[in-house]
Design a protein around this motif. Structure first.
Motif, PDB file in Angstrom:
ATOM      1  N   GLY A 100      50.468  39.634  42.818  1.00  0.00           N
ATOM      2  CA  GLY A 100      50.541  38.959  41.527  1.00  0.00           C
ATOM      3  C   GLY A 100      50.095  39.743  40.302  1.00  0.00           C
ATOM      4  O   GLY A 100      49.598  40.872  40.386  1.00  0.00           O
ATOM      5  N   TYR A 101      50.277  39.101  39.161  1.00  0.00           N
ATOM      6  CA  TYR A 101      49.999  39.695  37.854  1.00  0.00           C
ATOM      7  C   TYR A 101      48.525  40.060  37.686  1.00  0.00           C
ATOM      8  O   TYR A 101      48.193  41.160  37.241  1.00  0.00           O
ATOM      9  N   VAL A 102      47.634  39.134  38.009  1.00  0.00           N
ATOM     10  CA  VAL A 102      46.200  39.365  37.782  1.00  0.00           C
ATOM     11  C   VAL A 102      45.718  40.536  38.631  1.00  0.00           C
ATOM     12  O   VAL A 102      44.971  41.404  38.156  1.00  0.00           O
ATOM     13  N   TYR A 103      46.147  40.583  39.880  1.00  0.00           N
ATOM     14  CA  TYR A 103      45.800  41.714  40.746  1.00  0.00           C
ATOM     15  C   TYR A 103      46.244  43.028  40.112  1.00  0.00           C
ATOM     16  O   TYR A 103      45.484  44.004  40.068  1.00  0.00           O
ATOM     17  N   LYS A 104      47.465  43.072  39.597  1.00  0.00           N
ATOM     18  CA  LYS A 104      47.983  44.304  38.991  1.00  0.00           C
ATOM     19  C   LYS A 104      47.183  44.690  37.750  1.00  0.00           C
ATOM     20  O   LYS A 104      46.974  45.879  37.485  1.00  0.00           O
ATOM     21  N   GLN A 105      46.720  43.692  36.988  1.00  0.00           N
ATOM     22  CA  GLN A 105      45.908  43.973  35.806  1.00  0.00           C
ATOM     23  C   GLN A 105      44.566  44.593  36.192  1.00  0.00           C
ATOM     24  O   GLN A 105      44.084  45.524  35.548  1.00  0.00           O
ATOM     25  N   TYR A 106      43.972  44.099  37.259  1.00  0.00           N
ATOM     26  CA  TYR A 106      42.735  44.712  37.771  1.00  0.00           C
ATOM     27  C   TYR A 106      43.019  46.130  38.268  1.00  0.00           C
ATOM     28  O   TYR A 106      42.257  47.063  37.992  1.00  0.00           O
ATOM     29  N   ARG A 107      44.103  46.292  38.991  1.00  0.00           N
ATOM     30  CA  ARG A 107      44.428  47.591  39.584  1.00  0.00           C
ATOM     31  C   ARG A 107      44.650  48.642  38.499  1.00  0.00           C
ATOM     32  O   ARG A 107      44.280  49.810  38.663  1.00  0.00           O
ATOM     33  N   LYS A 108      45.259  48.235  37.385  1.00  0.00           N
ATOM     34  CA  LYS A 108      45.526  49.157  36.280  1.00  0.00           C
ATOM     35  C   LYS A 108      44.294  49.394  35.419  1.00  0.00           C
ATOM     36  O   LYS A 108      44.289  50.293  34.575  1.00  0.00           O
ATOM     37  N   GLY A 109      43.252  48.581  35.606  1.00  0.00           N
ATOM     38  CA  GLY A 109      42.055  48.715  34.797  1.00  0.00           C
ATOM     39  C   GLY A 109      42.130  47.995  33.467  1.00  0.00           C
ATOM     40  O   GLY A 109      41.261  48.165  32.609  1.00  0.00           O
ATOM     41  N   ASN A 110      43.166  47.170  33.281  1.00  0.00           N
ATOM     42  CA  ASN A 110      43.293  46.419  32.033  1.00  0.00           C
ATOM     43  C   ASN A 110      42.239  45.317  31.939  1.00  0.00           C
ATOM     44  O   ASN A 110      41.838  44.927  30.850  1.00  0.00           O
ATOM     45  N   ILE A 111      41.856  44.780  33.088  1.00  0.00           N
ATOM     46  CA  ILE A 111      40.710  43.877  33.173  1.00  0.00           C
ATOM     47  C   ILE A 111      39.798  44.422  34.269  1.00  0.00           C
ATOM     48  O   ILE A 111      40.273  45.092  35.189  1.00  0.00           O
ATOM     49  N   LYS A 112      38.497  44.142  34.160  1.00  0.00           N
ATOM     50  CA  LYS A 112      37.568  44.869  35.033  1.00  0.00           C
ATOM     51  C   LYS A 112      36.512  44.011  35.719  1.00  0.00           C
ATOM     52  O   LYS A 112      35.943  44.441  36.720  1.00  0.00           O
ATOM     53  N   SER A 113      36.213  42.832  35.204  1.00  0.00           N
ATOM     54  CA  SER A 113      35.086  42.087  35.766  1.00  0.00           C
ATOM     55  C   SER A 113      35.490  40.689  36.207  1.00  0.00           C
ATOM     56  O   SER A 113      36.588  40.214  35.890  1.00  0.00           O
ATOM     57  N   ASP A 114      34.584  40.023  36.943  1.00  0.00           N
ATOM     58  CA  ASP A 114      34.852  38.644  37.342  1.00  0.00           C
ATOM     59  C   ASP A 114      34.874  37.715  36.133  1.00  0.00           C
ATOM     60  O   ASP A 114      35.469  36.642  36.165  1.00  0.00           O
ATOM     61  N   ASP A 115      34.257  38.147  35.030  1.00  0.00           N
ATOM     62  CA  ASP A 115      34.268  37.365  33.792  1.00  0.00           C
ATOM     63  C   ASP A 115      35.691  37.137  33.278  1.00  0.00           C
ATOM     64  O   ASP A 115      35.967  36.144  32.599  1.00  0.00           O
ATOM     65  N   ASP A 116      36.605  38.031  33.619  1.00  0.00           N
ATOM     66  CA  ASP A 116      37.980  37.921  33.126  1.00  0.00           C
ATOM     67  C   ASP A 116      38.756  36.780  33.787  1.00  0.00           C
ATOM     68  O   ASP A 116      39.739  36.299  33.230  1.00  0.00           O
ATOM     69  N   VAL A 117      38.353  36.397  34.981  1.00  0.00           N
ATOM     70  CA  VAL A 117      39.044  35.303  35.673  1.00  0.00           C
ATOM     71  C   VAL A 117      38.162  34.063  35.822  1.00  0.00           C
ATOM     72  O   VAL A 117      38.601  33.029  36.313  1.00  0.00           O
ATOM     73  N   ALA A 118      36.915  34.180  35.375  1.00  0.00           N
ATOM     74  CA  ALA A 118      35.943  33.113  35.612  1.00  0.00           C
ATOM     75  C   ALA A 118      36.194  31.869  34.770  1.00  0.00           C
ATOM     76  O   ALA A 118      36.576  31.951  33.610  1.00  0.00           O
ATOM     77  N   VAL A 119      35.968  30.723  35.397  1.00  0.00           N
ATOM     78  CA  VAL A 119      35.953  29.442  34.692  1.00  0.00           C
ATOM     79  C   VAL A 119      34.811  28.615  35.258  1.00  0.00           C
ATOM     80  O   VAL A 119      34.295  28.894  36.336  1.00  0.00           O
ATOM     81  N   ILE A 120      34.418  27.601  34.532  1.00  0.00           N
ATOM     82  CA  ILE A 120      33.450  26.642  35.045  1.00  0.00           C
ATOM     83  C   ILE A 120      34.249  25.496  35.655  1.00  0.00           C
ATOM     84  O   ILE A 120      35.323  25.155  35.172  1.00  0.00           O
ATOM     85  N   LEU A 121      33.753  24.930  36.744  1.00  0.00           N
ATOM     86  CA  LEU A 121      34.529  23.910  37.428  1.00  0.00           C
ATOM     87  C   LEU A 121      33.707  22.665  37.695  1.00  0.00           C
ATOM     88  O   LEU A 121      32.481  22.717  37.754  1.00  0.00           O
TER      89      LEU A 121
END
Length: 216
Positions: A100-121
């Motif tokens: 998926g897209y998010v995985y590819k963004q991490y792999r490319k280094g465009n996003i780097k931390s868990d903060d980028d996908v984190a939400v409160i639930l």
């Protein structure tokens, strides 16, 4: 129909009910540290583990070593969308499969931390009560392509988003603090409300990928 045993950790990016429409599996709440190693220790491992959502705020996140331990036992581990995308980007060289897209963004280094996908639930329903940075950025990229906002306005909006601690990242809060004029705010709100949630789409892609490899 596959007779493989499949365990999927989700519930936040994609509800169990929606997930079951795509893949028949053992669905469990967002993964936390110890969930996989317990299966290893109890010798009760599935054939495939799908990691979509994970916990990390009030409990330690799933450890790399427990994912590796499962893979060393022959388990196929697939990740995407959220915590799964992050772990897959870190462990794909060791055999974890990223989707998926998010995985590819991490792999490319465009996003780097868990903060980028984190939400409160909501702890009972797993309903997200905030919005993930990666999803906001994805929607804004679309808004730029549609000429709703400029690239500069997107960057300012994302800067405002970054300044807000992730549990408080909601669209009302961000729009209140950003500098867009009312006309553009209203256009952007309408666009956001009708555009896809990329974490949800990636979660579905994880399930479709697992279905494909189990049907072959």
């Amino acid at each position: 129909m596959s007779n493989k045993k499949i365990v999927i950790f989700t519930g936040l990016s994609l509800s169990f009910d929606e997930a079951k429409k795509i893949l028949d599996a053992d669905y469990r709440p967002p993964i936390k540290r110890g969930d996989i190693i317990k299966m290893v220790d109890d010798n009760n491992l599935p054939d495939i583990i799908g990691i979509i959502d994970g916990q990390f705020q009030n409990t330690p996140a799933v450890a790399h070593k427990e994912i590796i331990a499962a893979m060393n036992k022959g388990v196929t581990v697939v990740g995407g969308s959220s915590m799964g995308a992050l772990r897959a980007s870190e462990l794909d060289d060791m055999g974890m499969i990223g989707v998926g897209y998010v995985y590819k963004q991490y792999r490319k280094g465009n996003i780097k931390s868990d903060d980028d996908v984190a939400v409160i639930l909501d702890p009972e329903t797993y309903e997200p009560l905030s919005e993930a940075y990666v999803n906001i950025e994805y929607k804004l990229n679309g808004a730029v392509k549609e000429n709703i906002i400029t690239e500069k306005e997107k960057e300012e909006f994302l800067k405002t988003t970054r300044s807000i601690y992730y549990p408080h990242r909601t669209y009302p809060r961000i729009f209140k603090e950003c500098n867009l004029n009312e006309y553009k705010k209203n256009k952007l709100i309408r666009y956001i409300n009708h555009s896809i949630n990329i974490k949800t789409e990636d979660a579905k892609e994880v399930l479709r990928y697992i279905k494909k490899i189990t049907d072959n």
